[in-house]
Write a protein that holds these residues in place. Structure first.
Motif, PDB file in Angstrom:
ATOM      1  N   ASP A  66       0.815  -1.211   0.000  1.00  0.00           N
ATOM      2  CA  ASP A  66       0.000   0.000   0.000  1.00  0.00           C
ATOM      3  C   ASP A  66       0.851   1.265   0.000  1.00  0.00           C
ATOM      4  O   ASP A  66       0.386   2.331  -0.367  1.00  0.00           O
ATOM      5  N   GLU A  67       2.108   1.148   0.445  1.00  0.00           N
ATOM      6  CA  GLU A  67       2.953   2.330   0.504  1.00  0.00           C
ATOM      7  C   GLU A  67       3.338   2.844  -0.876  1.00  0.00           C
ATOM      8  O   GLU A  67       3.921   3.908  -1.001  1.00  0.00           O
ATOM      9  N   LEU A  68       3.053   2.064  -1.931  1.00  0.00           N
ATOM     10  CA  LEU A  68       3.363   2.533  -3.275  1.00  0.00           C
ATOM     11  C   LEU A  68       2.501   3.728  -3.650  1.00  0.00           C
ATOM     12  O   LEU A  68       2.897   4.557  -4.457  1.00  0.00           O
ATOM     13  N   ARG A  69       1.319   3.831  -3.065  1.00  0.00           N
ATOM     14  CA  ARG A  69       0.425   4.965  -3.322  1.00  0.00           C
ATOM     15  C   ARG A  69       0.423   5.895  -2.113  1.00  0.00           C
ATOM     16  O   ARG A  69       0.583   5.463  -0.977  1.00  0.00           O
ATOM     17  N   PHE A  70       0.196   7.162  -2.388  1.00  0.00           N
ATOM     18  CA  PHE A  70       0.075   8.135  -1.304  1.00  0.00           C
ATOM     19  C   PHE A  70      -0.974   9.166  -1.704  1.00  0.00           C
ATOM     20  O   PHE A  70      -1.121   9.496  -2.880  1.00  0.00           O
ATOM     21  N   PRO A  71      -1.742   9.672  -0.747  1.00  0.00           N
ATOM     22  CA  PRO A  71      -2.781  10.655  -1.057  1.00  0.00           C
ATOM     23  C   PRO A  71      -2.164  11.998  -1.428  1.00  0.00           C
ATOM     24  O   PRO A  71      -1.143  12.409  -0.888  1.00  0.00           O
ATOM     25  N   THR A  72      -2.830  12.698  -2.326  1.00  0.00           N
ATOM     26  CA  THR A  72      -2.355  14.010  -2.759  1.00  0.00           C
ATOM     27  C   THR A  72      -2.991  15.147  -1.966  1.00  0.00           C
ATOM     28  O   THR A  72      -2.589  16.301  -2.133  1.00  0.00           O
ATOM     29  N   GLY A  73      -3.975  14.837  -1.132  1.00  0.00           N
ATOM     30  CA  GLY A  73      -4.683  15.877  -0.397  1.00  0.00           C
ATOM     31  C   GLY A  73      -5.950  16.330  -1.074  1.00  0.00           C
ATOM     32  O   GLY A  73      -6.742  17.079  -0.501  1.00  0.00           O
ATOM     33  N   SER A  74      -6.177  15.888  -2.290  1.00  0.00           N
ATOM     34  CA  SER A  74      -7.410  16.183  -3.017  1.00  0.00           C
ATOM     35  C   SER A  74      -8.098  14.864  -3.331  1.00  0.00           C
ATOM     36  O   SER A  74      -7.587  14.067  -4.130  1.00  0.00           O
ATOM     37  N   ILE A 108      -2.299  21.183  -4.117  1.00  0.00           N
ATOM     38  CA  ILE A 108      -1.997  19.888  -3.512  1.00  0.00           C
ATOM     39  C   ILE A 108      -0.652  19.909  -2.792  1.00  0.00           C
ATOM     40  O   ILE A 108      -0.363  19.003  -2.006  1.00  0.00           O
ATOM     41  N   CYS A 109       0.157  20.955  -3.032  1.00  0.00           N
ATOM     42  CA  CYS A 109       1.454  21.032  -2.352  1.00  0.00           C
ATOM     43  C   CYS A 109       1.286  21.168  -0.842  1.00  0.00           C
ATOM     44  O   CYS A 109       2.117  20.675  -0.077  1.00  0.00           O
ATOM     45  N   GLU A 110       0.221  21.846  -0.404  1.00  0.00           N
ATOM     46  CA  GLU A 110       0.014  22.043   1.034  1.00  0.00           C
ATOM     47  C   GLU A 110      -0.135  20.708   1.758  1.00  0.00           C
ATOM     48  O   GLU A 110       0.457  20.497   2.820  1.00  0.00           O
ATOM     49  N   ARG A 111      -0.902  19.787   1.193  1.00  0.00           N
ATOM     50  CA  ARG A 111      -1.089  18.478   1.810  1.00  0.00           C
ATOM     51  C   ARG A 111       0.151  17.596   1.608  1.00  0.00           C
ATOM     52  O   ARG A 111       0.566  16.884   2.536  1.00  0.00           O
ATOM     53  N   VAL A 139      -1.330  28.404   0.851  1.00  0.00           N
ATOM     54  CA  VAL A 139      -0.271  27.389   0.781  1.00  0.00           C
ATOM     55  C   VAL A 139       1.001  27.992   1.349  1.00  0.00           C
ATOM     56  O   VAL A 139       1.547  28.971   0.812  1.00  0.00           O
ATOM     57  N   ASP A 140       1.480  27.434   2.454  1.00  0.00           N
ATOM     58  CA  ASP A 140       2.678  27.952   3.107  1.00  0.00           C
ATOM     59  C   ASP A 140       3.332  26.819   3.894  1.00  0.00           C
ATOM     60  O   ASP A 140       2.831  26.394   4.933  1.00  0.00           O
ATOM     61  N   SER A 141       4.439  26.315   3.391  1.00  0.00           N
ATOM     62  CA  SER A 141       5.120  25.201   4.046  1.00  0.00           C
ATOM     63  C   SER A 141       6.617  25.297   3.780  1.00  0.00           C
ATOM     64  O   SER A 141       7.042  25.673   2.682  1.00  0.00           O
ATOM     65  N   ARG A 142       7.406  24.953   4.793  1.00  0.00           N
ATOM     66  CA  ARG A 142       8.857  24.976   4.631  1.00  0.00           C
ATOM     67  C   ARG A 142       9.355  23.866   3.719  1.00  0.00           C
ATOM     68  O   ARG A 142      10.491  23.928   3.227  1.00  0.00           O
ATOM     69  N   GLU A 143       8.541  22.846   3.519  1.00  0.00           N
ATOM     70  CA  GLU A 143       8.952  21.727   2.672  1.00  0.00           C
ATOM     71  C   GLU A 143       8.619  21.955   1.197  1.00  0.00           C
ATOM     72  O   GLU A 143       8.813  21.062   0.378  1.00  0.00           O
ATOM     73  N   LEU A 144       8.091  23.139   0.879  1.00  0.00           N
ATOM     74  CA  LEU A 144       7.787  23.476  -0.513  1.00  0.00           C
ATOM     75  C   LEU A 144       8.885  24.395  -1.034  1.00  0.00           C
ATOM     76  O   LEU A 144       9.101  25.494  -0.509  1.00  0.00           O
ATOM     77  N   ASP A 165      10.645  14.478  -2.962  1.00  0.00           N
ATOM     78  CA  ASP A 165       9.785  13.311  -3.179  1.00  0.00           C
ATOM     79  C   ASP A 165       8.827  13.536  -4.345  1.00  0.00           C
ATOM     80  O   ASP A 165       8.427  12.582  -5.012  1.00  0.00           O
ATOM     81  N   VAL A 166       8.445  14.799  -4.551  1.00  0.00           N
ATOM     82  CA  VAL A 166       7.514  15.151  -5.620  1.00  0.00           C
ATOM     83  C   VAL A 166       8.096  16.332  -6.383  1.00  0.00           C
ATOM     84  O   VAL A 166       8.572  17.308  -5.781  1.00  0.00           O
ATOM     85  N   LEU A 167       8.058  16.242  -7.713  1.00  0.00           N
ATOM     86  CA  LEU A 167       8.521  17.319  -8.589  1.00  0.00           C
ATOM     87  C   LEU A 167       7.368  17.744  -9.487  1.00  0.00           C
ATOM     88  O   LEU A 167       6.728  16.903 -10.120  1.00  0.00           O
ATOM     89  N   ILE A 168       7.095  19.045  -9.528  1.00  0.00           N
ATOM     90  CA  ILE A 168       6.034  19.594 -10.372  1.00  0.00           C
ATOM     91  C   ILE A 168       6.683  20.524 -11.385  1.00  0.00           C
ATOM     92  O   ILE A 168       7.419  21.450 -11.006  1.00  0.00           O
ATOM     93  N   VAL A 169       6.424  20.288 -12.669  1.00  0.00           N
ATOM     94  CA  VAL A 169       7.006  21.078 -13.757  1.00  0.00           C
ATOM     95  C   VAL A 169       5.887  21.796 -14.495  1.00  0.00           C
ATOM     96  O   VAL A 169       4.976  21.163 -15.025  1.00  0.00           O
ATOM     97  N   ASP A 170       5.969  23.128 -14.530  1.00  0.00           N
ATOM     98  CA  ASP A 170       4.930  23.968 -15.139  1.00  0.00           C
ATOM     99  C   ASP A 170       5.590  24.979 -16.081  1.00  0.00           C
ATOM    100  O   ASP A 170       6.167  25.961 -15.621  1.00  0.00           O
ATOM    101  N   SER A 171       5.550  24.763 -17.361  1.00  0.00           N
ATOM    102  CA  SER A 171       4.957  23.661 -18.088  1.00  0.00           C
ATOM    103  C   SER A 171       6.024  23.055 -18.987  1.00  0.00           C
ATOM    104  O   SER A 171       7.092  23.646 -19.168  1.00  0.00           O
ATOM    105  N   ILE A 172       5.752  21.898 -19.561  1.00  0.00           N
ATOM    106  CA  ILE A 172       6.752  21.186 -20.345  1.00  0.00           C
ATOM    107  C   ILE A 172       7.077  21.920 -21.640  1.00  0.00           C
ATOM    108  O   ILE A 172       8.171  21.788 -22.182  1.00  0.00           O
ATOM    109  N   GLN A 173       6.137  22.748 -22.150  1.00  0.00           N
ATOM    110  CA  GLN A 173       6.376  23.461 -23.403  1.00  0.00           C
ATOM    111  C   GLN A 173       7.377  24.607 -23.241  1.00  0.00           C
ATOM    112  O   GLN A 173       7.876  25.126 -24.230  1.00  0.00           O
TER     113      GLN A 173
END
Length: 452
Positions: A66-74, A108-111, A139-144, A165-173
């Motif tokens: 089950d640890e392969l999945r994790f909730p995104t907060g949404s 979703i970064c906050e969660r 949204v305010d977190s030291r881990e962001l 652990d998570v990388l968000i790329v905005d945008s690929i173009q």
């Protein structure tokens, strides 16, 4: 020295030695573009050093926990992803400009920051602009961590140093590889940058969310092979000037592709809509001709949708036809069936069909409600506000059974409706919820006689 070029099809990725108007592989028109084809050495920017060669493992030795999945907060996003994000997956999120892609990813970064380290990379905004938007959404977190960069080499180097652990790329173009002579957003650049991100995700176990623009046809800009490289493709649907947004999975290697998530755009970002039926039926006119409610299945979720129709005598030789949110060809077929089998002379009428709330209905279960709405408008008689219609209509006017009727009836009962028009075939074994009266009919003539 003249640079050698080749030609790619942006729809399927097929390569041709010269430009052609029609792709010989997929048959698409005007999708072939020219790109440089020099043999270049791939840079070591990915920071992914080739380590010890992996050995094949038996499938029975590989564990899935089950640890392969994790909730995104949404919860709505988790539903579309199949129960949550998967470690080491590459997710592509596409949609029209202003639809809410960047807003959802930042929310979703906050969660996520409660248990993970998140790196948000933007090629379109500065860190200060992202900070202002994050403050507006709370949204305010030291881990962001924020990074405004477009060079894929610097991005991957930063990811190697930070180890998020998570990388968000905005945008690929907007990303580019300096070893590639193509301009940012070109076929070769998008493909190379996505391949580098895929190697990072699979090699380091980092979950990567990539935002992609869409072209005028509604498909994600870039080569079609881009969608084959990623693990999951999500599309945001809905008009930018409308409040509701629908998130739908077009591809998902780790779950079903028939689930949807519903959001509402507010001044503080996207808010989840846990009960789409209530939202879509809010403000429905009562005792008004030309409207009927149906229940469609979006994955495992039943959703009540309001179908409106307007039929008026045509003032010209050719009647006008328009359909919004309902398949045009199917609507024209239902008009023909209504005239031939239902006995209503609708051939000389202008016909307009609309699905409220920006929902696109592609399920045959909505046929009966569309027919009832068109007949109600033609006869100028209202459909009872407590009635819903569920059923598929055939060319001979017969009504056919639909799947998951029990779930649909439960949703109808939950929203306070008391009557349901259903096909007579195979409904005797259905467990009818308390307070629901089933009106069983065999064809559209019986349906019109029972309702109008």
């Amino acid at each position: 020295m003249k640079t050698k070029t080749v030609f790619y099809c942006t729809a399927c990725g097929n390569e041709t030695p010269k430009w052609v108007g029609k792709c010989p592989a997929c048959g698409s028109w005007n999708t072939v573009v020219e790109q440089p084809a020099e043999n270049r050495k791939k840079p070591a920017i990915a920071g992914l050093q080739r380590g010890v060669r992996k050995q094949p493992r038996s499938i029975v030795e590989i564990e899935t926990t089950d640890e392969l999945r994790f909730p995104t907060g949404s919860s709505e996003l988790d539903r579309v992803l199949g129960g949550g994000a998967v470690h080491g997956s590459l997710v592509l999120v596409g949609g029209a400009p202003g639809i809410g892609k960047s807003t959802l990813m930042l929310q979703i970064c906050e969660r996520l920051c409660q248990g993970f380290k998140v790196l948000y990379v933007s090629g379109e905004e500065s860190e200060r602009q992202i900070k202002l938007r994050a403050e507006r959404m709370g949204v305010d977190s030291r881990e962001l961590y924020l990074l405004a960069e477009t060079d894929i080499g610097d991005i991957l180097s930063a990811a190697q140093d930070l180890r998020p652990d998570v990388l968000i790329v905005d945008s690929i173009q907007t990303m580019f590889d300096h070893e590639n002579t193509g301009s940012p957003g070109s076929v070769s650049q998008v493909k190379d940058c996505t391949m580098a991100l895929m190697q990072l995700a699979k090699g380091e176990g980092i979950t990567v969310f990539v935002i992609g623009h869409v072209n005028k046809e509604g498909a994600i800009a870039g080569p079609k092979v881009l969608e084959h490289m990623v693990d999951c493709v999500l599309y945001f649907e809905g008009e930018a000037h409308m409040a509701y947004r629908i998130l739908r999975a077009a591809k998902n290697r780790f779950g079903a592709t028939n689930e949807i998530g519903v959001f509402e755009m507010t001044d503080k970002g996207l808010s989840q809509v846990p009960s789409p039926s209530e939202a879509l039926l809010a403000g429905r006119p009562l005792d008004t001709p030309g409207t009927c409610v149906s229940c469609v299945m979006e994955g495992a979720r039943p959703v009540l949708a309001e179908i409106q129709a307007l039929l008026a005598p045509s003032g010209y030789g050719n009647a006008r036809r328009s359909s919004n949110g309902f398949d045009y060809n199917r609507a024209m077929m239902l008009l023909a069936v209504l005239e031939k089998r239902g006995g209503l002379m609708v051939n000389s009428c202008d016909a307009y069909i609309n699905v409220i709330g920006g929902l696109n209905l592609d399920e045959p279960a909505a046929d009966l409600a569309a027919v009832i709405a068109m007949a109600s408008s033609f006869r100028d008689k209202p459909v009872p506000s407590s009635l819903a219609a569920i059923g598929e209509v055939g060319l001979t006017g017969e009504l056919r059974m639909v799947s998951s009727l029990g779930q649909r009836l439960s949703e109808v009962q939950r929203l306070g409706l008391t009557q349901c028009l259903v096909p007579a075939q195979n409904t005797a074994r259905i467990a009818v919820p308390e307070g629901i009266q089933l009106i069983r009919v065999r064809n559209i003539r019986e349906a019109l006689s029972a309702v109008l």
